[in-house]
Scaffold this motif. Structure first.
Motif, PDB file in Angstrom:
ATOM      1  N   ALA A   1       0.831  -1.215   0.000  1.00  0.00           N
ATOM      2  CA  ALA A   1       0.000   0.000   0.000  1.00  0.00           C
ATOM      3  C   ALA A   1       0.864   1.263   0.000  1.00  0.00           C
ATOM      4  N   ARG A   2       1.956   1.227   0.776  1.00  0.00           N
ATOM      5  CA  ARG A   2       2.823   2.409   0.869  1.00  0.00           C
ATOM      6  C   ARG A   2       3.390   2.791  -0.499  1.00  0.00           C
ATOM      7  N   HIS A   3       3.673   1.771  -1.336  1.00  0.00           N
ATOM      8  CA  HIS A   3       4.199   2.042  -2.679  1.00  0.00           C
ATOM      9  C   HIS A   3       3.083   2.058  -3.729  1.00  0.00           C
ATOM     10  N   GLN A   4       1.838   1.958  -3.285  1.00  0.00           N
ATOM     11  CA  GLN A   4       0.682   1.930  -4.193  1.00  0.00           C
ATOM     12  C   GLN A   4       0.820   0.840  -5.252  1.00  0.00           C
ATOM     13  N   LEU A   5       1.179  -0.355  -4.793  1.00  0.00           N
ATOM     14  CA  LEU A   5       1.421  -1.470  -5.710  1.00  0.00           C
ATOM     15  C   LEU A   5       0.221  -2.412  -5.772  1.00  0.00           C
ATOM     16  N   THR A   6      -0.031  -2.940  -6.969  1.00  0.00           N
ATOM     17  CA  THR A   6      -1.033  -3.985  -7.159  1.00  0.00           C
ATOM     18  C   THR A   6      -0.311  -5.315  -7.296  1.00  0.00           C
ATOM     19  N   LEU A   7      -0.648  -6.262  -6.441  1.00  0.00           N
ATOM     20  CA  LEU A   7       0.058  -7.540  -6.446  1.00  0.00           C
ATOM     21  C   LEU A   7      -0.435  -8.410  -7.595  1.00  0.00           C
ATOM     22  N   ARG A   8       0.517  -8.874  -8.429  1.00  0.00           N
ATOM     23  CA  ARG A   8       0.179  -9.723  -9.578  1.00  0.00           C
ATOM     24  C   ARG A   8       0.473 -11.194  -9.333  1.00  0.00           C
ATOM     25  N   GLN A   9       1.524 -11.490  -8.575  1.00  0.00           N
ATOM     26  CA  GLN A   9       1.914 -12.887  -8.367  1.00  0.00           C
ATOM     27  C   GLN A   9       2.514 -13.066  -6.976  1.00  0.00           C
ATOM     28  N   ILE A  10       2.216 -14.221  -6.400  1.00  0.00           N
ATOM     29  CA  ILE A  10       2.839 -14.640  -5.145  1.00  0.00           C
ATOM     30  C   ILE A  10       3.740 -15.822  -5.503  1.00  0.00           C
ATOM     31  N   ILE A  11       5.032 -15.652  -5.297  1.00  0.00           N
ATOM     32  CA  ILE A  11       5.990 -16.693  -5.658  1.00  0.00           C
ATOM     33  C   ILE A  11       6.578 -17.272  -4.378  1.00  0.00           C
ATOM     34  N   VAL A  12       6.602 -18.599  -4.311  1.00  0.00           N
ATOM     35  CA  VAL A  12       7.124 -19.279  -3.134  1.00  0.00           C
ATOM     36  C   VAL A  12       8.347 -20.088  -3.576  1.00  0.00           C
ATOM     37  N   THR A  13       9.506 -19.817  -2.968  1.00  0.00           N
ATOM     38  CA  THR A  13      10.736 -20.493  -3.406  1.00  0.00           C
ATOM     39  C   THR A  13      10.726 -21.973  -3.079  1.00  0.00           C
ATOM     40  N   HIS A  14      10.039 -22.354  -1.981  1.00  0.00           N
ATOM     41  CA  HIS A  14       9.917 -23.771  -1.633  1.00  0.00           C
ATOM     42  C   HIS A  14       8.858 -23.894  -0.549  1.00  0.00           C
ATOM     43  N   ALA A  15       8.408 -25.140  -0.314  1.00  0.00           N
ATOM     44  CA  ALA A  15       7.192 -25.344   0.484  1.00  0.00           C
ATOM     45  C   ALA A  15       7.450 -25.526   1.977  1.00  0.00           C
ATOM     46  N   HIS A  16       8.489 -24.896   2.514  1.00  0.00           N
ATOM     47  CA  HIS A  16       8.636 -24.885   3.965  1.00  0.00           C
ATOM     48  C   HIS A  16       7.728 -23.816   4.555  1.00  0.00           C
ATOM     49  N   ILE A  17       7.181 -24.121   5.727  1.00  0.00           N
ATOM     50  CA  ILE A  17       6.132 -23.286   6.309  1.00  0.00           C
ATOM     51  C   ILE A  17       6.572 -21.845   6.518  1.00  0.00           C
ATOM     52  N   ASP A  18       7.852 -21.651   6.824  1.00  0.00           N
ATOM     53  CA  ASP A  18       8.298 -20.274   7.094  1.00  0.00           C
ATOM     54  C   ASP A  18       8.342 -19.424   5.822  1.00  0.00           C
ATOM     55  N   HIS A  19       8.250 -20.064   4.641  1.00  0.00           N
ATOM     56  CA  HIS A  19       8.241 -19.339   3.365  1.00  0.00           C
ATOM     57  C   HIS A  19       6.835 -19.266   2.754  1.00  0.00           C
ATOM     58  N   VAL A  20       6.015 -20.277   3.038  1.00  0.00           N
ATOM     59  CA  VAL A  20       4.705 -20.391   2.372  1.00  0.00           C
ATOM     60  C   VAL A  20       3.529 -20.130   3.319  1.00  0.00           C
TER      61      VAL A  20
ATOM     62  N   PRO B   1      -2.431 -14.947  -7.820  1.00  0.00           N
ATOM     63  CA  PRO B   1      -2.182 -16.387  -7.841  1.00  0.00           C
ATOM     64  C   PRO B   1      -0.875 -16.760  -7.124  1.00  0.00           C
ATOM     65  N   ILE B   2      -0.814 -18.006  -6.648  1.00  0.00           N
ATOM     66  CA  ILE B   2       0.376 -18.526  -5.960  1.00  0.00           C
ATOM     67  C   ILE B   2       1.111 -19.486  -6.895  1.00  0.00           C
ATOM     68  N   LEU B   3       2.422 -19.288  -7.009  1.00  0.00           N
ATOM     69  CA  LEU B   3       3.258 -20.149  -7.839  1.00  0.00           C
ATOM     70  C   LEU B   3       4.299 -20.863  -6.974  1.00  0.00           C
ATOM     71  N   LEU B   4       4.431 -22.173  -7.234  1.00  0.00           N
ATOM     72  CA  LEU B   4       5.397 -23.017  -6.508  1.00  0.00           C
ATOM     73  C   LEU B   4       5.766 -24.151  -7.449  1.00  0.00           C
ATOM     74  N   ASN B   5       7.010 -24.603  -7.399  1.00  0.00           N
ATOM     75  CA  ASN B   5       7.394 -25.731  -8.247  1.00  0.00           C
ATOM     76  C   ASN B   5       6.669 -27.000  -7.822  1.00  0.00           C
ATOM     77  N   LYS B   6       6.208 -27.759  -8.804  1.00  0.00           N
ATOM     78  CA  LYS B   6       5.375 -28.937  -8.533  1.00  0.00           C
ATOM     79  C   LYS B   6       6.095 -30.010  -7.715  1.00  0.00           C
TER      80      LYS B   6
ATOM     81  N   VAL C   1      -2.867 -24.942   1.561  1.00  0.00           N
ATOM     82  CA  VAL C   1      -2.444 -23.937   0.591  1.00  0.00           C
ATOM     83  C   VAL C   1      -2.700 -24.499  -0.808  1.00  0.00           C
ATOM     84  N   THR C   2      -3.378 -23.742  -1.637  1.00  0.00           N
ATOM     85  CA  THR C   2      -3.676 -24.175  -3.004  1.00  0.00           C
ATOM     86  C   THR C   2      -2.787 -23.422  -3.979  1.00  0.00           C
ATOM     87  N   ILE C   3      -2.071 -24.177  -4.803  1.00  0.00           N
ATOM     88  CA  ILE C   3      -1.167 -23.575  -5.782  1.00  0.00           C
ATOM     89  C   ILE C   3      -1.923 -23.363  -7.093  1.00  0.00           C
ATOM     90  N   ASP C   4      -1.734 -22.202  -7.695  1.00  0.00           N
ATOM     91  CA  ASP C   4      -2.419 -21.910  -8.962  1.00  0.00           C
ATOM     92  C   ASP C   4      -1.637 -22.412 -10.160  1.00  0.00           C
TER      93      ASP C   4
END
Ligand code: ZN
Length: 210
Positions: free
Chosen positions: A43-62, A75-80, A104-107
């Motif tokens: 909000a501070r940068h007036q940004l619209t979020l287009r993608q949520i990227i998760v580097t890996h499926a550990h709880i502290d990241h996802v 949408p959320i992206l994670l390697n299958k 968590v549902t991956i898109d």
């Protein structure tokens, strides 16, 4: 490039908010927790979020990905290869003593060499298995920045003793993919201070050639 990096959650996962200052489109990488804080940075940068990227499926990241998706519609992206680990979030929550974030549902699966576009910003996804089977790094060639997840840290590398971990694979990923990047590349690890490829090539005990 707008790029804010801040630690979230009890394990201090480095979350990145990356935005295009012209189009005001944004990516969030590794929204492990503290979604209100992430939303306030957007909000501070007036940004619209287009993608949520998760580097890996550990709880502290996802762990916060679904709440961020619910708040923004992104949408959320994670390697299958990490989908199996995602099914173990309850167990992961118990390991670190936090409430389970729920399912968590991956898109979309994020795959090796996938182009990541955000306004005029361009990133490339790199599959770097070893810390987990589906671990990804995100490289921004123009800015020479690497979001490394838990594959590479300043002076260390990701642990490989958790389910899906492989020491041989992380070493191969690091030598074949990560160290192929230029020395001046700034590395944003999944935890702890920033570093550069050159610094790690020279002094990381796991990477220096004897
Ligand atoms: Zn991890």
């Amino acid at each position: 490039m707008i790029h804010e990096i801040f630690p979230v959650g009890v394990l201090g996962c480095n979350c990145s908010v990356i935005g295009d200052a012209t189009t005001h489109e944004a990516l969030v990488i590794d929204p492990g927790d503290e979604i209100d804080r992430i939303l306030s940075v957007l909000a501070r940068h007036q940004l619209t979020l287009r993608q949520i990227i998760v580097t890996h499926a550990h709880i502290d990241h996802v762990g916060g990905a679904m709440r961020l998706k619910q708040a923004t519609g992104a949408p959320i992206l994670l390697n299958k290869n990490d989908y199996a680990l995602l099914k173990m979030l309850d167990m992961q929550a118990a390991w670190i003593g936090v409430p389970s974030p729920g399912a968590v549902t991956i898109d979309h699966s994020l795959n090796d060499q996938d182009a990541i576009q955000c306004g005029t910003l361009n990133g490339i996804a790199m599959h770097t298995p070893g810390h987990t089977e589906g671990s990804m790094c995100i490289y921004f060639p123009v800015e020479k920045k690497l979001i490394a997840g838990d594959t590479l840290f300043a002076g260390s590398i990701g642990r490989t003793d958790l389910p899906g971990g492989s020491f041989n694979k992380i070493i191969t990923s690091l030598h074949d993919r990560v160290l192929a990047l230029a020395d001046e590349t700034v590395v944003i690890p999944g935890h702890g201070p920033l570093t550069t490829i050159g610094e790690e090539r020279q002094s990381n005990p796991f990477l220096v050639k004897s």
